[in-house]
Design a protein around this motif. Structure first.
Motif, PDB file in Angstrom:
ATOM      1  N   PHE A  56     -30.499 -19.924  -4.745  1.00  0.00           N
ATOM      2  CA  PHE A  56     -31.196 -20.736  -3.749  1.00  0.00           C
ATOM      3  C   PHE A  56     -30.286 -21.031  -2.556  1.00  0.00           C
ATOM      4  CE2 PHE A  56     -32.479 -25.059  -2.215  1.00  0.00           C
ATOM      5  CZ  PHE A  56     -33.684 -24.679  -1.644  1.00  0.00           C
ATOM      6  N   MET A  57     -29.011 -21.293  -2.848  1.00  0.00           N
ATOM      7  CA  MET A  57     -28.028 -21.530  -1.795  1.00  0.00           C
ATOM      8  C   MET A  57     -27.880 -20.294  -0.903  1.00  0.00           C
ATOM      9  SD  MET A  57     -23.930 -22.255  -2.184  1.00  0.00           S
ATOM     10  CE  MET A  57     -23.657 -20.527  -2.639  1.00  0.00           C
ATOM     11  N   LEU A  58     -27.879 -19.100  -1.524  1.00  0.00           N
ATOM     12  CA  LEU A  58     -27.771 -17.859  -0.750  1.00  0.00           C
ATOM     13  C   LEU A  58     -28.997 -17.671   0.144  1.00  0.00           C
ATOM     14  CD1 LEU A  58     -26.305 -15.257  -3.295  1.00  0.00           C
ATOM     15  CD2 LEU A  58     -25.097 -16.670  -1.629  1.00  0.00           C
ATOM     16  N   GLN A  59     -30.165 -17.982  -0.380  1.00  0.00           N
ATOM     17  CA  GLN A  59     -31.389 -17.858   0.416  1.00  0.00           C
ATOM     18  C   GLN A  59     -31.371 -18.786   1.622  1.00  0.00           C
ATOM     19  OE1 GLN A  59     -34.630 -18.439  -2.409  1.00  0.00           O
ATOM     20  NE2 GLN A  59     -35.159 -16.289  -2.195  1.00  0.00           N
ATOM     21  N   LYS A  60     -30.903 -19.987   1.422  1.00  0.00           N
ATOM     22  CA  LYS A  60     -30.846 -20.953   2.517  1.00  0.00           C
ATOM     23  C   LYS A  60     -29.835 -20.532   3.577  1.00  0.00           C
ATOM     24  CE  LYS A  60     -32.436 -24.769   2.289  1.00  0.00           C
ATOM     25  NZ  LYS A  60     -33.679 -25.373   2.817  1.00  0.00           N
ATOM     26  N   ARG A  61     -28.795 -19.839   3.133  1.00  0.00           N
ATOM     27  CA  ARG A  61     -27.715 -19.439   4.039  1.00  0.00           C
ATOM     28  C   ARG A  61     -28.045 -18.160   4.788  1.00  0.00           C
ATOM     29  NH1 ARG A  61     -22.188 -18.569   1.038  1.00  0.00           N
ATOM     30  NH2 ARG A  61     -23.067 -16.496   0.691  1.00  0.00           N
ATOM     31  N   SER A  62     -28.925 -17.333   4.210  1.00  0.00           N
ATOM     32  CA  SER A  62     -29.212 -16.015   4.783  1.00  0.00           C
ATOM     33  C   SER A  62     -29.952 -16.141   6.107  1.00  0.00           C
ATOM     34  CB  SER A  62     -30.037 -15.170   3.807  1.00  0.00           C
ATOM     35  OG  SER A  62     -30.379 -13.934   4.385  1.00  0.00           O
ATOM     36  N   LYS A  63     -29.557 -15.305   7.085  1.00  0.00           N
ATOM     37  CA  LYS A  63     -30.189 -15.300   8.402  1.00  0.00           C
ATOM     38  C   LYS A  63     -31.033 -14.048   8.628  1.00  0.00           C
ATOM     39  CE  LYS A  63     -26.558 -18.074  10.555  1.00  0.00           C
ATOM     40  NZ  LYS A  63     -25.514 -18.137  11.629  1.00  0.00           N
ATOM     41  N   THR A  64     -31.016 -13.122   7.652  1.00  0.00           N
ATOM     42  CA  THR A  64     -31.766 -11.877   7.789  1.00  0.00           C
ATOM     43  C   THR A  64     -33.014 -11.915   6.925  1.00  0.00           C
ATOM     44  OG1 THR A  64     -30.487 -10.842   6.014  1.00  0.00           O
ATOM     45  CG2 THR A  64     -29.680 -10.556   8.257  1.00  0.00           C
ATOM     46  N   PRO A  65     -34.127 -11.365   7.414  1.00  0.00           N
ATOM     47  CA  PRO A  65     -35.379 -11.382   6.653  1.00  0.00           C
ATOM     48  C   PRO A  65     -35.258 -10.708   5.290  1.00  0.00           C
ATOM     49  CG  PRO A  65     -35.773 -10.744   8.935  1.00  0.00           C
ATOM     50  CD  PRO A  65     -34.284 -10.754   8.742  1.00  0.00           C
ATOM     51  N   SER A  66     -34.449  -9.640   5.189  1.00  0.00           N
ATOM     52  CA  SER A  66     -34.345  -8.891   3.944  1.00  0.00           C
ATOM     53  C   SER A  66     -33.456  -9.589   2.926  1.00  0.00           C
ATOM     54  CB  SER A  66     -33.782  -7.492   4.210  1.00  0.00           C
ATOM     55  OG  SER A  66     -32.467  -7.573   4.729  1.00  0.00           O
TER      56      SER A  66
END
Length: 295
Positions: A56-66
């Motif tokens: 979940f932390m990685l998803q929140k941090r990600s800036k790319t749609p993929s």
């Protein structure tokens, strides 16, 4: 941390025995190391709640749609569980849905414009090979002089994706350019050399860098005024589409692309028609249709 070194050894051994590349191990190992450092223990000692919180932390941090980093973390954890003889359900890993997107494809006029706007012969030959032979970035970087067969008009792609060799047609137009390039640049081993750089494990790489290839393609597209999102793989997608539109059958195209399954190649049927002809390079029809004075 305790047990991490032995875990990493088993992980590397498993990936190697299954025939995966060293780069696959290095990629997955980075993700395994990151989650281990985050919690201070190896992933096999974590519970599903901790794994979900990290993802979940990685998803929140990600800036790319993929969410590439997120997906590779899951893939790395899956492989780790396989290595340790544990089921995916052990950490309740999520399924990764595959993006169902059609690739960006250039017109023949756009490919022609890219070739005309290359400022270096090296870049023109590079783009000619990516489009004219349907090569992947790693494959064009790994081409050696010994892989070129001008008499038979073929290129041998050595150990492409899936560790498979294959032959692809080499356009007569590209052969003339290659002979000029080789005469001028005088490469000794790899067709496209670069600055010698150190790699993991103490090896040295004398090939043209991945970033160099990517820059050459994007710069040519920019100079040609192409507004589409163009990357190295765009030329491979364009190779496949143009061959189908020029009449090549889907089975022959599968072999030229080096696909394991025909389902992968079927993607291009959504954007092109297919026929039944002997394999050929789309550079031949490109020159016939686009070269000044040919119409």
């Amino acid at each position: 941390m305790p047990d991490f070194e032995s875990l990493l050894y088993r992980f590397e051994r498993s990936i190697s025995v299954l025939g995966r590349s060293k780069s696959t191990f290095e990629n997955y190992a980075r993700h395994i190391a990151s989650i281990s450092l985050h919690y201070g223990k190896i992933p096999a000692e974590l519970d599903p709640e901790q794994i979900h919180e990290y993802l979940f932390m990685l998803q929140k941090r990600s800036k790319t749609p993929s969410q590439t980093y997120f997906k590779h973390t899951v893939y790395g954890l899956r492989f780790l569980l396989k290595t340790e003889g544990l089921a995916y359900s052990f950490l309740q890993l999520p399924e990764i849905k595959q993006d169902k997107k059609l690739p960006v494809v250039l017109s023949k006029e756009e490919v022609w414009a890219m070739l005309q706007h290359c400022t270096l012969l090296k870049h023109k030959i590079l783009i000619g090979l990516l489009y004219g032979c349907g090569l992947r970035c790693m494959e064009v970087r790994s081409l050696r002089l010994a892989d070129l067969d001008f008499d038979r008009q073929q290129v041998k792609v050595v150990q492409g994706k899936g560790k498979k060799d294959r032959y692809v047609p080499l356009s007569s137009h590209l052969i003339r350019g290659l002979k000029t390039y080789i005469s001028v640049e005088k490469p000794q081993d790899y067709l496209f050399g670069g600055q010698i750089q150190g790699r993991a494990g103490g090896d040295f790489d004398s090939r043209y860098s991945q970033k160099g290839v990517q820059w050459a393609v994007k710069e040519a597209a920019k100079r040609a005024g192409i507004r589409k999102s163009v990357c190295v793989h765009t030329l491979r997608h364009t190779f496949a589409t143009h061959l189908l539109e020029d009449g090549l059958d889907i089975i022959s195209l599968k072999d030229l692309l080096g696909h394991e399954n025909i389902e992968t190649t079927m993607l291009y049927l959504h954007i092109a028609q297919n026929g039944r002809l002997k394999p050929f390079s789309p550079l031949d029809t490109l020159f016939a249709q686009c070269k000044p004075g040919s119409k």
